[in-house]
Design an enzyme around this catalytic site. Structure first.
Site, PDB file in Angstrom:
ATOM      1  N   TYR A   1      -5.961  10.868   4.616  1.00  0.00           N
ATOM      2  CA  TYR A   1      -4.570  11.105   4.234  1.00  0.00           C
ATOM      3  C   TYR A   1      -4.532  11.883   2.914  1.00  0.00           C
ATOM      4  O   TYR A   1      -5.562  12.301   2.401  1.00  0.00           O
ATOM      5  CB  TYR A   1      -3.819   9.776   4.189  1.00  0.00           C
ATOM      6  CG  TYR A   1      -3.766   9.131   5.564  1.00  0.00           C
ATOM      7  CD1 TYR A   1      -3.106   9.769   6.622  1.00  0.00           C
ATOM      8  CD2 TYR A   1      -4.420   7.934   5.821  1.00  0.00           C
ATOM      9  CE1 TYR A   1      -3.093   9.208   7.902  1.00  0.00           C
ATOM     10  CE2 TYR A   1      -4.400   7.364   7.090  1.00  0.00           C
ATOM     11  CZ  TYR A   1      -3.743   8.010   8.121  1.00  0.00           C
ATOM     12  OH  TYR A   1      -3.730   7.471   9.383  1.00  0.00           O
TER      13      TYR A   1
ATOM     14  N   GLN B   1       0.860  -1.181   0.000  1.00  0.00           N
ATOM     15  CA  GLN B   1       0.000   0.000   0.000  1.00  0.00           C
ATOM     16  C   GLN B   1       0.895   1.230   0.000  1.00  0.00           C
ATOM     17  O   GLN B   1       1.704   1.419   0.920  1.00  0.00           O
ATOM     18  CB  GLN B   1      -0.923   0.035   1.217  1.00  0.00           C
ATOM     19  CG  GLN B   1      -1.923   1.181   1.149  1.00  0.00           C
ATOM     20  CD  GLN B   1      -2.721   1.360   2.425  1.00  0.00           C
ATOM     21  OE1 GLN B   1      -2.182   1.802   3.438  1.00  0.00           O
ATOM     22  NE2 GLN B   1      -3.995   1.010   2.372  1.00  0.00           N
TER      23      GLN B   1
ATOM     24  N   GLY C   1      -8.876  -7.574   9.120  1.00  0.00           N
ATOM     25  CA  GLY C   1      -7.860  -6.822   9.839  1.00  0.00           C
ATOM     26  C   GLY C   1      -7.470  -7.441  11.162  1.00  0.00           C
ATOM     27  O   GLY C   1      -6.699  -8.396  11.222  1.00  0.00           O
ATOM     28  N   ARG C   2      -8.035  -6.904  12.258  1.00  0.00           N
ATOM     29  CA  ARG C   2      -7.611  -7.321  13.594  1.00  0.00           C
ATOM     30  C   ARG C   2      -7.779  -8.810  13.841  1.00  0.00           C
ATOM     31  O   ARG C   2      -7.029  -9.420  14.595  1.00  0.00           O
ATOM     32  CB  ARG C   2      -8.401  -6.542  14.648  1.00  0.00           C
ATOM     33  CG  ARG C   2      -8.035  -5.071  14.733  1.00  0.00           C
ATOM     34  CD  ARG C   2      -9.089  -4.290  15.500  1.00  0.00           C
ATOM     35  NE  ARG C   2     -10.382  -4.411  14.842  1.00  0.00           N
ATOM     36  CZ  ARG C   2     -11.533  -4.672  15.464  1.00  0.00           C
ATOM     37  NH1 ARG C   2     -11.547  -4.850  16.775  1.00  0.00           N
ATOM     38  NH2 ARG C   2     -12.656  -4.753  14.786  1.00  0.00           N
TER      39      ARG C   2
ATOM     40  N   ARG D   1      -7.755   2.407  -2.502  1.00  0.00           N
ATOM     41  CA  ARG D   1      -8.519   2.348  -1.266  1.00  0.00           C
ATOM     42  C   ARG D   1      -9.195   3.692  -1.024  1.00  0.00           C
ATOM     43  O   ARG D   1      -8.552   4.739  -1.042  1.00  0.00           O
ATOM     44  CB  ARG D   1      -7.628   1.993  -0.071  1.00  0.00           C
ATOM     45  CG  ARG D   1      -8.465   1.509   1.119  1.00  0.00           C
ATOM     46  CD  ARG D   1      -7.635   1.069   2.284  1.00  0.00           C
ATOM     47  NE  ARG D   1      -8.356   0.035   3.040  1.00  0.00           N
ATOM     48  CZ  ARG D   1      -8.230  -0.157   4.346  1.00  0.00           C
ATOM     49  NH1 ARG D   1      -7.427   0.605   5.067  1.00  0.00           N
ATOM     50  NH2 ARG D   1      -8.893  -1.117   4.954  1.00  0.00           N
TER      51      ARG D   1
END
Length: 376
Positions: free
Chosen positions: A185, A113, A343-344, A233
């Site tokens: 971002y 990424q 993810g987690r 993304r």
């Protein structure tokens, strides 16, 4: 796939998630991706053997596609930590080559990424302590003055940095590249009216605000071969504005994603906090579902997959128990989206994918925040 210990429902999970997924020259052996998650275990920005082993464990545990944590492109203001990996410099590239080899040995595909944090950069932070935060308009996500507005030279430099990163990813043997255009971002700062107050060609209405992102995509597309896919993304929410919206309606979403698709994006990775929530009134489709419906391109969904509790709990030191994925299977069976990023749950259990595919959900380890303190 069969297993003597498989639970009822395993066949359904295997049927829905075990199908290969191919885009351009990338083939994932199944529909399960590892979501990008910043881990900050790369001193000096160089991923070491422990990082390679961390990603390889997830590939060995059945993940089809690894999307690496965000990696800083080659621009002084791109980063805000010297423990987050960078995607420039021969030392970092050597580390990434080892990561690629380790994941490929375990049968996984992998994409980096590529990331620029923009005005969320902390002033004076490494890796370049003198670098000023930059963004569309010299304001933070909450509207206060911060950093400076980017000049045309700044824009050109960042576009080139992303293109160089994409070319390097292909050279290093990655299977594609993801551009981080989400979560407030830099790329997302141009997309969002709350942070983009420009009056030139890069600001104004929603289509104008996509220009910077589209130019990055086009430059990356030109820098790589036809067999190398690009993933974008995107998200509605920002790290300091969880209720923010890029698009209030499907029509506005169309205006946002069409220029990116036309510039050369192959897959959209739609980041939400909870994958099961509908994006717009009048439809059960989530964000990934709407993006696929509008663009006709493959999409990846993400957001609290396999866990009863969203990821912000981790920042408060809270864990999340394991939960079922019946709703996820409902949606992927009707082709609402093409892949699911986890993810987690994959931090908690590197074998989450393999266990899920055979229905052994009772063996999946729950997530707790202590797990973030080490690479497991």
């Amino acid at each position: 796939m069969t297993d003597a210990n498989a639970l009822p429902g395993a066949h359904r999970a295997a049927e829905a998630l075990s199908r290969p997924f191919t885009v351009r020259g990338l083939t994932s052996r199944n529909r399960i991706a590892m979501a990008p998650m910043t881990r900050s275990f790369s001193p000096g920005g160089v991923p070491g053997q422990d990082v390679a082993e961390y990603y390889a464990r997830r590939a060995a545990g059945g993940v089809g596609l690894i999307i690496t944590e965000g990696t800083y492109v080659d621009h002084p203001s791109a980063g805000t930590s010297d423990r987050v990996p960078r995607f420039h410099g021969e030392d970092a590239f050597a580390g990434w080559a080892d990561v690629v080899d380790a994941v490929h040995r375990e049968g996984g595909a992998i994409v980096p990424q590529l990331w620029h944090v923009g005005v969320t950069r902390t002033e004076g932070a490494p890796p370049f302590t003198d670098a000023e935060p930059v963004g569309p308009s010299g304001i933070s996500l909450t509207g206060e003055p911060k950093g400076r507005a980017m000049t045309q030279q700044d824009l050109d430099d960042v576009i080139a940095a992303f293109a160089d990163g994409a070319a390097a990813a292909e050279r290093l043997g990655f299977d594609g590249a993801e551009l981080h255009g989400a979560h407030g971002y830099l790329i997302d700062q141009f997309l969002w009216s709350g942070s983009n107050r420009r009056t030139d060609a890069y600001g104004g209405d929603l289509v104008a605000r996509t220009r910077f992102a589209a130019e990055i995509v086009a430059a990356c597309r030109a820098a790589v071969s036809d067999s190398f896919p690009l993933i974008f993304r995107l998200s509605q929410w920002k790290s300091d504005a969880y209720d923010a919206k890029l698009a209030e309606t499907p029509e506005e979403l169309d205006a946002l994603i069409t220029p990116l698709a036309e510039a050369g994006i192959d897959v959209f990775h739609a980041s939400t906090r909870r994958y099961w929530l509908p994006e717009f009134e009048g439809s059960d489709l989530n964000l990934a579902g709407w993006v696929k419906k509008i663009s006709g391109l493959p999409t990846i969904t993400v957001g609290s997959v396999g866990l009863d509790g969203e990821f912000f709990n981790a920042f408060r030191g809270l864990g999340s128990p394991v939960t079922g994925i019946e709703q996820l299977l409902d949606r992927i069976e009707r082709d609402e989206f093409d892949m699911v990023a986890v993810g987690r749950a994959l931090i908690a259990d590197p074998e989450w994918a393999a266990k899920t595919l055979v229905g052994r959900t009772e063996d999946i380890a729950p997530f707790n925040a202590e797990m973030l303190k080490s690479l497991r």
